[in-house]
Design an enzyme around this catalytic site. Sequence first.
Site, PDB file in Angstrom:
ATOM      1  N   ILE A   1       0.854  -1.183   0.000  1.00  0.00           N
ATOM      2  CA  ILE A   1       0.000   0.000   0.000  1.00  0.00           C
ATOM      3  C   ILE A   1       0.893   1.237   0.000  1.00  0.00           C
ATOM      4  CG2 ILE A   1      -1.873   1.213   1.144  1.00  0.00           C
ATOM      5  CD1 ILE A   1      -2.534  -1.673   0.117  1.00  0.00           C
ATOM      6  N   LYS A   2       0.710   2.087  -1.005  1.00  0.00           N
ATOM      7  CA  LYS A   2       1.538   3.286  -1.138  1.00  0.00           C
ATOM      8  C   LYS A   2       0.985   4.413  -0.265  1.00  0.00           C
ATOM      9  CE  LYS A   2       3.282   4.407  -5.220  1.00  0.00           C
ATOM     10  NZ  LYS A   2       3.384   4.687  -6.684  1.00  0.00           N
ATOM     11  N   ILE A   3       1.854   4.916   0.604  1.00  0.00           N
ATOM     12  CA  ILE A   3       1.512   6.035   1.486  1.00  0.00           C
ATOM     13  C   ILE A   3       2.534   7.138   1.245  1.00  0.00           C
ATOM     14  CG2 ILE A   3       1.308   6.808   3.888  1.00  0.00           C
ATOM     15  CD1 ILE A   3       0.469   3.973   4.632  1.00  0.00           C
TER      16      ILE A   3
END
Length: 372
Positions: free
Chosen positions: A138-140
């Site tokens: 998951i890209k944050i």
Amino acid sequence: MTDRLKALADAGVSIWLDDLSRERIETGNLADLVATSSVTGVTTNPTIFQGAISNGERYDAQVAELVAADKDVDEVIFALTTTDVRNACDILAPVAAATKDDGRVSIEVEPTLANDTEATIASAKALWAAVDRPNALIKIPATLEGLPAITEAIGSGISVNVTLIFSTERYLQVMDAYLAGLEQAKAAGLDLSTIRSVASFFVSRVDTEIDARLEKIGSDEALALRGKAAVANARIAYAAYESVFSSDRWQALASVGANKQRPLWASTGVKNPAYPDTLYVTDLVVADTVNTMPEKTLEAFADHGEVTGDEVTGKGEEAREVFGALEAVGIDLDDVFRVLEVEGVDKFKASWIELVETVQGQMGSAQEKAES
């Protein structure tokens, strides 16, 4: 498998494709790239999905189903993108099983949430649950508000790709957030060996911004520094990575199964045609890193890229000299990195708006067909 890409992989660089579409998935193109081009991962962003959804009919059936189920545009985007990422994860599952850290597919939290910690956490958890694959990331974004979200996600057992890192100062904060998350996960009794993370350090945009400032200064000394800042910045960042992941704090986590947060060189497509189109690959070769490439860069390296050995380890001091020279001619590096982060978030937000507009158009078409 091309010899040049294999040489890059043999040097310890994981090659991830910075692109995804349903067409790549359904035609077997992604599987072919894995089989023949040493591709071991995929990254996505709103721009990539906007292009994929606007340029093909392979989403039409799912859009029609979602419209019939009375889903709103956000729900439709969520369903379309998580479906693609889930299917890509399945294609790359054998790579994940055969390697320690590869076979990963990244999907980004909604960019409009970049400055909202709690909403970012909620989005990350929803995406992780919906994709429901252990090889997802998951890209944050590495905004100040994103840092505690990184810690919370990691602490909950969610694997994370931290994106939009431009400065070593922020990178150090990202690594701290990762270690804090691992410590939380350990305290919660989670298996640390199942948690993965990469830190996406952006490259080409640094040269784009600094080169423009150097040209505005216009002196011989300034112009001689064009094209040197981005690689120097990444090399300084790598030295920081080596320091953090040799610390006692890290060793305590490694001893119970934690994985390093690998550096990922992002934005490696060369934007200045005066520079070699494989610059940000060849000059950043170092083992146990990731280079995520748009297909154009992947093809360029397959055709004429060169692996000249480790171009990063031990070059931190030389890179710091470049930064000293940049400051000496009047470059405000702190301002550069502030501008790049703000612009980076704004660009992703703009891409998200385009994605929303594209999907709204697809939904309108589906509604018209249903009523006709």
